[in-house]
Design a protein around this motif. Structure first.
Motif, PDB file in Angstrom:
ATOM      1  N   GLU A 510       0.834  -1.199   0.000  1.00 63.78           N
ATOM      2  CA  GLU A 510       0.000   0.000   0.000  1.00 63.78           C
ATOM      3  C   GLU A 510       0.872   1.254   0.000  1.00 63.78           C
ATOM      4  O   GLU A 510       2.016   1.239   0.451  1.00 63.78           O
ATOM      5  CB  GLU A 510      -0.896   0.033   1.243  1.00 63.78           C
ATOM      6  CG  GLU A 510      -1.948  -1.056   1.304  1.00 63.78           C
ATOM      7  CD  GLU A 510      -2.777  -0.946   2.565  1.00 63.78           C
ATOM      8  OE1 GLU A 510      -4.010  -1.042   2.460  1.00 63.78           O
ATOM      9  OE2 GLU A 510      -2.193  -0.744   3.647  1.00 63.78           O
ATOM     10  N   SER A 519      -4.807   5.293   2.722  1.00 61.17           N
ATOM     11  CA  SER A 519      -3.960   4.357   1.975  1.00 61.17           C
ATOM     12  C   SER A 519      -4.564   4.032   0.613  1.00 61.17           C
ATOM     13  O   SER A 519      -5.783   4.133   0.408  1.00 61.17           O
ATOM     14  CB  SER A 519      -3.761   3.063   2.774  1.00 61.17           C
ATOM     15  OG  SER A 519      -4.987   2.404   2.981  1.00 61.17           O
ATOM     16  N   TRP A 520      -3.684   3.624  -0.318  1.00 64.16           N
ATOM     17  CA  TRP A 520      -4.082   3.232  -1.663  1.00 64.16           C
ATOM     18  C   TRP A 520      -3.355   1.931  -2.012  1.00 64.16           C
ATOM     19  O   TRP A 520      -2.132   1.826  -1.804  1.00 64.16           O
ATOM     20  CB  TRP A 520      -3.668   4.294  -2.684  1.00 64.16           C
ATOM     21  CG  TRP A 520      -4.366   5.608  -2.523  1.00 64.16           C
ATOM     22  CD1 TRP A 520      -5.456   6.046  -3.204  1.00 64.16           C
ATOM     23  CD2 TRP A 520      -3.998   6.666  -1.630  1.00 64.16           C
ATOM     24  NE1 TRP A 520      -5.807   7.307  -2.793  1.00 64.16           N
ATOM     25  CE2 TRP A 520      -4.922   7.719  -1.821  1.00 64.16           C
ATOM     26  CE3 TRP A 520      -2.990   6.819  -0.675  1.00 64.16           C
ATOM     27  CZ2 TRP A 520      -4.869   8.897  -1.094  1.00 64.16           C
ATOM     28  CZ3 TRP A 520      -2.933   7.993   0.050  1.00 64.16           C
ATOM     29  CH2 TRP A 520      -3.863   9.022  -0.163  1.00 64.16           C
ATOM     30  N   PRO A 521      -4.074   0.940  -2.517  1.00 65.25           N
ATOM     31  CA  PRO A 521      -3.413  -0.313  -2.888  1.00 65.25           C
ATOM     32  C   PRO A 521      -2.527  -0.129  -4.118  1.00 65.25           C
ATOM     33  O   PRO A 521      -2.865   0.615  -5.035  1.00 65.25           O
ATOM     34  CB  PRO A 521      -4.582  -1.251  -3.187  1.00 65.25           C
ATOM     35  CG  PRO A 521      -5.711  -0.348  -3.572  1.00 65.25           C
ATOM     36  CD  PRO A 521      -5.537   0.906  -2.779  1.00 65.25           C
ATOM     37  N   VAL A 527      -0.627   2.893  -8.947  1.00 68.37           N
ATOM     38  CA  VAL A 527      -1.594   3.435  -7.998  1.00 68.37           C
ATOM     39  C   VAL A 527      -2.402   4.507  -8.719  1.00 68.37           C
ATOM     40  O   VAL A 527      -1.840   5.341  -9.438  1.00 68.37           O
ATOM     41  CB  VAL A 527      -0.912   4.051  -6.764  1.00 68.37           C
ATOM     42  CG1 VAL A 527      -1.934   4.693  -5.844  1.00 68.37           C
ATOM     43  CG2 VAL A 527      -0.118   3.004  -6.012  1.00 68.37           C
ATOM     44  N   ARG A 550       2.246   3.069   9.850  1.00 65.26           N
ATOM     45  CA  ARG A 550       1.672   3.908   8.805  1.00 65.26           C
ATOM     46  C   ARG A 550       1.749   5.359   9.212  1.00 65.26           C
ATOM     47  O   ARG A 550       1.535   6.240   8.448  1.00 65.26           O
ATOM     48  CB  ARG A 550       0.217   3.505   8.553  1.00 65.26           C
ATOM     49  CG  ARG A 550       0.068   2.101   7.997  1.00 65.26           C
ATOM     50  CD  ARG A 550      -1.369   1.860   7.617  1.00 65.26           C
ATOM     51  NE  ARG A 550      -1.562   0.586   6.962  1.00 65.26           N
ATOM     52  CZ  ARG A 550      -2.681   0.230   6.365  1.00 65.26           C
ATOM     53  NH1 ARG A 550      -3.701   1.062   6.336  1.00 65.26           N
ATOM     54  NH2 ARG A 550      -2.798  -0.935   5.785  1.00 65.26           N
TER      55      ARG A 550
END
Length: 550
Positions: A510, A519-521, A527, A550
């Motif tokens: 992520e 968050s972004w996968p 992304v 994080r």
């Protein structure tokens, strides 16, 4: 690259803060800032996240060039305090985890310095060769650093009937770096201040110091400054020299040396600073991207110093004439806002029309680019300039602590310079109000400093320009063997949606925003995300099982 023991390389991830002592805080009420006033504000600086305090010249001086006209390298300007105050400031700063570096003005002295007073008294003076004298002006002399203010760099001395060299003002004669006695004296000066506890020096006007008096181009032999660096490190193993080297990137490589064994540990990146303003004027990151890509590779022990504004003019001398005109049109449309034909005498927020989105975009970049960020006092609250003040002093206004000013209890007529008026005056821009506001620029910059200190890869890692599908977005990453930092900055005022190419990453990776935790996968190395106009994100790549917060 793996991060090893960093104890002697503290500058690699420092947060540097430049202070003009006489304009920061007046403790004794005489109208002039002083060392004890600065010491009172060390808790404020520690809260901001500063880890290195850079003191502009505080030496004995006639005061004709903001202290850069030094009349005694070992003295302290009596208006600012004493040697005891310097030592107390250094000790108190150390208690707060803040190192202190000082300006080293090696290129010239004041014409009131005892060396020059003796040198111009007689051609047989023992200090005559401390300076550069000629019977005639060379056929191809250097250009003055201050066009419009000085006619040239050679000044006639009536008493001894020779010309002396002054690369800057005529009251600042150049020292003769080729004289071994001058080198020994400069080494003694460095040793003195290192013994009192400073952690290094900001070296003023480096290219002028190492250039030949007879030619415009720099010398090939940089042994003079190399020897001074070796001397400093013999006296203090973790001493650091950061240089004012305003030359193209390819020329800066020589000052670093092939293995970081040159004369400077850090250099200010003037080329990228100027490219930044061209990118801001065009709302296009391409000039800045190209400048970052042109940085020469440097050794682990070397470092770039990144900055937005400094205490001088915003010089644009590395831009082409057309590019400089673009920046002038955007940020200094009036002739009174310009100086020396090459620079702008304004601070950032007024240049950007006070748009908080753009101001925050720029400071987000400052704390994201590979290297060490350097702040000028007052940047953290968005101070402006006073264009009623001559030349570069327009940006050297007193620090604005409270709505009524707060710099001094003395009447404003006794202050070194008048404060800005209008929207950027103390009533509207001051520390007191911003400390109480969670959404202030101060709070934003403090958060950037905190996340920078928690992201060692920015100071230690290697730059990667990250492909982004939106032309207005600058994407870059900074990586070490242990971690990877990613930043995205939208230079345009319109929101954009785009794809970021990160390359191969394990399933479940992520991209996590350092400010919000959003968050972004990362799917197939890509992304997809969006940014507001002038929006920015600073993120870390979080891989499954790496145990990173994080």
């Amino acid at each position: 690259m793996r991060i090893a023991d960093t104890s002697d390389l503290w500058w690699k991830n420092a947060v540097v803060y430049c202070v003009d002592v006489d304009k920061y805080l007046d403790d004794d009420g005489d109208g002039v800032g002083d060392l004890t006033g600065l010491a009172r504000r060390l808790p404020y600086l520690a809260d901001l996240g500063v880890t290195c305090l850079w003191l502009m010249p505080f030496y004995s001086t006639p005061g004709r060039d903001n202290g850069y006209d030094v009349s005694d390298y070992y003295g302290v300007d009596a208006r600012l305090g004493t040697h005891g105050d310097v030592v107390e400031l250094i000790r108190t700063a150390e208690d707060r985890g803040i190192r202190v570096i000082v300006d080293l003005v090696m290129n010239h002295t004041s014409d009131k310095h005892p060396w020059f007073v003796s040198a111009r008294r007689s051609r047989t003076s023992p200090y005559r060769d401390f300076y550069v004298w000629r019977d005639e002006i060379p056929d191809d002399p250097r250009e003055t650093q201050f066009p419009g203010e000085e006619d040239g760099v050679w000044e006639w001395d009536e008493k001894t009937e020779q010309y002396f060299l002054h690369s800057f003002y005529s009251h600042q004669p150049d020292l003769n770096a080729e004289n071994p006695a001058v080198r020994r004296e400069l080494a003694k000066v460095m040793g003195f201040w290192l013994q009192l506890g400073v952690s290094g020096f900001r070296v003023d006007a480096v290219p002028s110091f190492v250039s030949s008096p007879e030619r415009r181009e720099p010398q090939r032999d940089h042994d003079v400054l190399k020897a001074l660096r070796r001397f400093a490190q013999r006296r203090s193993s973790d001493a650091m020299l950061v240089g004012e080297v305003n030359v193209p990137h390819e020329e800066q490589a020589a000052y670093f040396g092939e293995d970081g064994d040159g004369e400077l540990h850090m250099q200010f990146d003037f080329a990228s600073n100027q490219a930044l303003y061209l990118s801001l004027a065009r709302e296009d990151p391409a000039p800045l991207r190209a400048s970052l890509e042109s940085r020469p590779p440097i050794a682990t022990i070397s470092q770039w110093a990144n900055f937005v504004r400094n205490h001088d003019e915003l010089t644009l001398d590395q831009l082409s004439e057309d590019e400089r005109a673009e920046v002038f049109d955007a940020f200094a449309p009036e002739e009174s806002m310009r100086v020396f034909g090459r620079g702008i005498r304004r601070r950032l927020p007024p240049m950007l029309g006070g748009d908080p989105r753009r101001v925050r975009l720029v400071y987000s970049l400052l704390f994201s680019l590979p290297g060490t960020p350097v702040l000028l006092y007052g940047e953290e609250i968005g101070m402006g300039e006073n264009l009623d003040i001559d030349e570069r002093d327009a940006v050297r206004v007193p620090m604005q602590w409270r709505p009524e000013g707060g710099f001094s209890t003395a009447p404003p007529s006794k202050h070194p310079l008048p404060a800005p008026t209008g929207a950027y005056g103390p009533a509207h821009v001051n520390v007191q109000d911003q400390l109480l506001a969670g959404d202030s620029l101060f709070a934003f910059v403090r958060g950037l400093a905190r996340s920078y200190r928690q992201s060692p890869e920015i100071g230690w890692g290697e730059l990667e320009i990250t492909p982004v599908s939106a032309p207005s977005v600058l994407g870059h990453a900074v990586s070490t063997d242990e971690s990877r930092f990613v930043a995205l900055h939208n230079f345009a005022g319109e929101p954009v949606r785009f794809e970021v190419e990160l390359g191969e990453e394990p399933p479940g990776t992520e991209l996590v925003c350092l400010a919000s935790g959003e968050s972004w996968p990362v799917t197939g190395g890509t992304v997809t995300m969006a940014l507001d106009g002038y929006g920015a994100r600073r993120m870390r790549v979080c891989r499954p099982g790496d145990g990173r917060l994080r």
